[in-house]
Scaffold this active site. Structure first.
Site, PDB file in Angstrom:
ATOM      1  CE  LYS A   2      54.162 -16.282 -22.065  1.00 53.87           C
ATOM      2  NZ  LYS A   2      53.743 -15.456 -20.954  1.00 53.87           N
TER       3      LYS A   2
ATOM      4  CB  THR B 280      52.063   0.668 -29.082  1.00 57.71           C
ATOM      5  OG1 THR B 280      51.630  -0.682 -29.021  1.00 57.71           O
ATOM      6  CG2 THR B 280      53.410   0.833 -28.401  1.00 57.71           C
ATOM      7  CD  GLU B 281      51.800   7.805 -24.849  1.00 62.45           C
ATOM      8  OE1 GLU B 281      51.074   7.166 -24.061  1.00 62.45           O
ATOM      9  OE2 GLU B 281      52.160   8.978 -24.654  1.00 62.45           O
TER      10      GLU B 281
ATOM     11  CE1 TYR C 287      38.811   7.028 -24.199  1.00 69.87           C
ATOM     12  CE2 TYR C 287      39.549   7.106 -21.923  1.00 69.87           C
ATOM     13  CZ  TYR C 287      39.694   6.636 -23.211  1.00 69.87           C
ATOM     14  OH  TYR C 287      40.721   5.779 -23.479  1.00 69.87           O
TER      15      TYR C 287
ATOM     16  CD  GLU D  74      46.122  16.410 -29.968  1.00 64.93           C
ATOM     17  OE1 GLU D  74      45.371  16.161 -29.023  1.00 64.93           O
ATOM     18  OE2 GLU D  74      47.201  15.822 -30.127  1.00 64.93           O
TER      19      GLU D  74
ATOM     20  CG  HIS E 215      48.862  13.550 -27.862  1.00 69.83           C
ATOM     21  ND1 HIS E 215      47.599  13.964 -28.191  1.00 69.83           N
ATOM     22  CD2 HIS E 215      48.710  12.590 -26.942  1.00 69.83           C
ATOM     23  CE1 HIS E 215      46.718  13.272 -27.503  1.00 69.83           C
ATOM     24  NE2 HIS E 215      47.373  12.431 -26.724  1.00 69.83           N
TER      25      HIS E 215
END
Lengths: 286, 379
Positions: A43, A99-100, A161, A211, A249
């Site tokens: 593109k 990206t996950e 957030y 975490e 995750h």
């Protein structure tokens, strides 16, 4: 001042014409981020955002035409490793991969290659970076944070957030918010970001959101105890998570009894970090 | 994703790693036939995706086909750590001289694959690792270079492998590296790798775990998935691309984002409640996905209240609210619902839910407290 990105960052977007890429390019542009171009193979020559942002076929051509010094990646997981290699080979010094679901072995190859090239990677599987008032390079909603003197670093998305929002409600702002991502093998860890905040003159305090899984929080605690002069408050998610189960995750899993929230909280408290009982409490600890 | 022993060993064999002769059986009769074909003594091994099978009585040595059938009957009726045994592997018995532990796995801290070996292999390897870590040898592999033969030789020397087995060991190490790479394994483990009385190296047992994120390029492995260890609700959730884990509490949770979902569970616990599940509806969270999530939560009879905690970023709160309304219409839930919407389009979302008879909350702490209270009253 801030770390990693500011109003002078010249950003390109890999995957700019895709659904997510275009949506977030629009948001980042509206925030005032200096987006100088985008990449979608096939593109090149097109324009997006009503003719304001040019599209290129490759990162190399985009960099040559725009002198970009950062790239953000929104391509699907199976193409993301190639996108990261491409950016590194084109000489972009800072890569943010949103990206996950990138495969772990791919990430090990990417990380080792990027280290050799001395390229900084944030993510993957992360919300990106936000330097309030200057640049939003990622998907963190711009309106939930205000400029200030607190550095924020986190492995999570929406939990971040939550914390930024709680800070804003108390009139507390951020220098930069860094989402390092929830994957087991990523580009930048807590320790790297804490070091940057320690050396950033505008950052006076730091909030760290960890975490379960891995031992990066423990390594960060060691650094805080040994080197850090700025106060740190923290929160660790997953205190009620059962062992052996992956909590969303890919990196959030207690394996072989290691990586528990209790271990991390203990390590941080030993290092003098105030650890919050719930996320809304964090800003009040600073 | 975990693979069974028989699946792992079949893959090993394709890459030149010697395995015992044998086959998998679903009935005792089949087990007898395989034992007859093999002749001599055989080992009957339960195929379940948990460790400690031997200690639970799920592995037995049979001296003849009749005994093979008898043991297979016993083992096929067993449950090991809650999992039913549906298949047994019937392998020819080996005369063992030494048991070695050998594996390749990911070292997330080093960001590299790591080869692990020990001369003290077998069922007590975890105890060996805990009590005598010096008996465990580790060597990192450069993911860009791959495993080099000299590294395999270094490991052989480090575990005092007899020199006459060195060549075979290197071949097995290179084979296991190929297995690890070709399948996107997060673990490829041989325990034990035995030296037999006639001085051969054989992979007596095998265990593999595959990276779920890489399954797109391994459809043949995805078909091997055994869902026995997953709760039915977890299987249903996977269909909708939801990340769901069932827990033992009574407060259902629906949250967007994995970190926030874990945190919501933690905060429920902090205020004296027990979460019934982990559920991440993901980014975006269109209405139909939200509805599916709610159906899954409400199939758990233990659920006495549900907490919705949505922080809108990419996810739009009004879209989530529509999903909640659709699901409520369909499921007609009888338990109280606490909802907290913040961020993108939260106002519109709240308005949509105004007449839905839900308890609203402003903060996460407030939402958790209210759901704990609601669950108590529901008992």
């Amino acid at each position: 001042m801030s770390i990693l990105v500011d109003k002078n960052t010249r950003l390109i977007v890999q995957g700019i014409t895709g659904n997510e890429g275009l949506f977030h390019t629009t948001q980042m542009f509206a925030y005032g981020t200096n987006i100088v171009g985008g990449v979608t193979p096939g593109k090149g020559g097109e324009w997006v955002l009503e003719g304001k942002v040019p599209v290129f076929d490759s990162v190399k051509t985009a960099r040559e035409a725009t002198d970009a010094n950062a790239t953000i990646i929104f391509v699907p997981a199976r193409f993301a490793p190639d996108a990261m290699f491409e950016a590194a080979d084109a000489g972009i010094p800072l890569i943010i991969c949103i990206t996950e679901g990138v495969a772990v072995q791919d990430m090990m190859r990417v990380r080792n290659y990027l280290d050799q090239k001395k390229v900084r990677l944030i993510g993957p599987n992360c919300p990106g970076l936000l330097t309030p008032g200057e640049a939003k390079v990622g998907i963190i909603p711009g309106n939930i944070a205000i400029p200030g003197n607190v550095g924020v670093v986190s492995r999570s998305g929406t939990l971040t957030y939550e914390v930024l929002y709680a800070m804003k409600n108390l009139g507390m702002g951020a220098t930069t918010c860094v989402g390092i991502g929830g994957d087991p093998v990523n580009g930048t860890n807590f320790l790297d970001v804490l070091e940057m905040f320690e050396h950033d003159p505008m950052t006076e305090k730091v909030i760290m959101i960890g975490e379960i899984g891995g031992n990066e929080e423990e390594k960060a605690a060691q650094y805080i105890a040994d080197k850090m002069t700025k106060p740190v408050a923290a929160f660790i998610a997953g205190q009620t998570a059962p062992p052996g189960k992956r909590m969303g995750h890919a990196g959030a899993i207690i394996e072989g009894g290691a990586g528990t929230a209790a271990d991390k909280i203990k390590a941080l408290e030993t290092a003098g970090v105030k650890v919050a009982k719930h996320p809304e409490e964090i800003p009040t600890l600073l | 994703m975990k693979l069974h022993e028989y699946q792992s060993k079949t893959i090993f064999s394709k890459y030149g790693i010697p395995i015992p002769k044998g086959r998998v059986a679903a009935t005792a009769h089949e087990a007898r036939q395989i034992a007859e074909e093999l002749g001599g003594r055989v080992v009957i091994k339960s195929q379940v995706l948990v460790g400690g099978r031997g200690k639970a009585g799920g592995v037995k040595l049979a001296k003849d086909p009749a005994e093979a059938e008898q043991f297979a009957t016993q083992i096929l009726g067993m449950e090991i750590k809650g999992l039913p045994v549906r298949k047994v592997l019937v392998d020819e018995a080996s005369a063992i001289e030494q048991e070695i532990y050998f594996a390749i796995t990911n070292d997330r801290a080093a960001k590299k694959p790591v080869m692990i070996a020990s001369a003290a292999g077998g069922i007590d390897i975890e105890e060996v690792a805990a009590k005598t870590p010096e008996k465990i040898v580790k060597l990192h592999i450069d993911p860009l270079l791959g495993l080099r033969e000299y590294q395999a030789r270094d490991v052989a020397v480090a575990i005092d492998l007899p020199r006459e087995q060195m060549k075979d060991f290197v071949k097995i190490a290179m084979g296991l590296w190929e297995v690890y790479k070709a399948t996107d394994a997060t673990l490829a483990e041989i325990n034990p790798l035995v030296i037999t009385k006639d001085k051969k190296l054989v992979a007596l047992d095998g265990k593999m775990m595959i990276d779920d994120s890489a399954l797109f390029r391994h459809p043949e492995l995805n078909e091997m998935r055994d869902t026995d260890e997953d709760a039915p609700a977890e299987i249903e959730a996977r269909k909708y691309g939801l990340s769901f884990i069932k827990l033992d509490g009574d407060i259902g949770c629906m949250v967007n984002g994995a970190g926030l979902a874990m945190t919501s569970m933690d905060v429920i616990k902090l205020f004296g409640g027990e979460p019934a599940n982990f559920l991440d509806v993901g980014g975006g969270a269109p209405a139909d996905k939200v509805a599916a999530a709610m159906r899954i939560i409400l199939t758990d009879p233990n659920v006495k209240a549900v907490l919705f905690n949505i922080f809108g970023g990419i996810t739009r709160c009004d879209e989530v609210a529509r999903g909640i309304l659709t699901a409520m219409d369909e499921v007609k839930p009888k338990v109280p619902m606490v909802v907290r919407l913040v961020g993108t389009n939260a106002e519109e979302g709240r308005k949509l839910l105004e007449n839905a008879n839900m308890i609203t909350a402003e903060t996460l702490a407030d939402a958790a407290k209210k759901s704990v209270e609601a669950a108590r009253q529901g008992k």
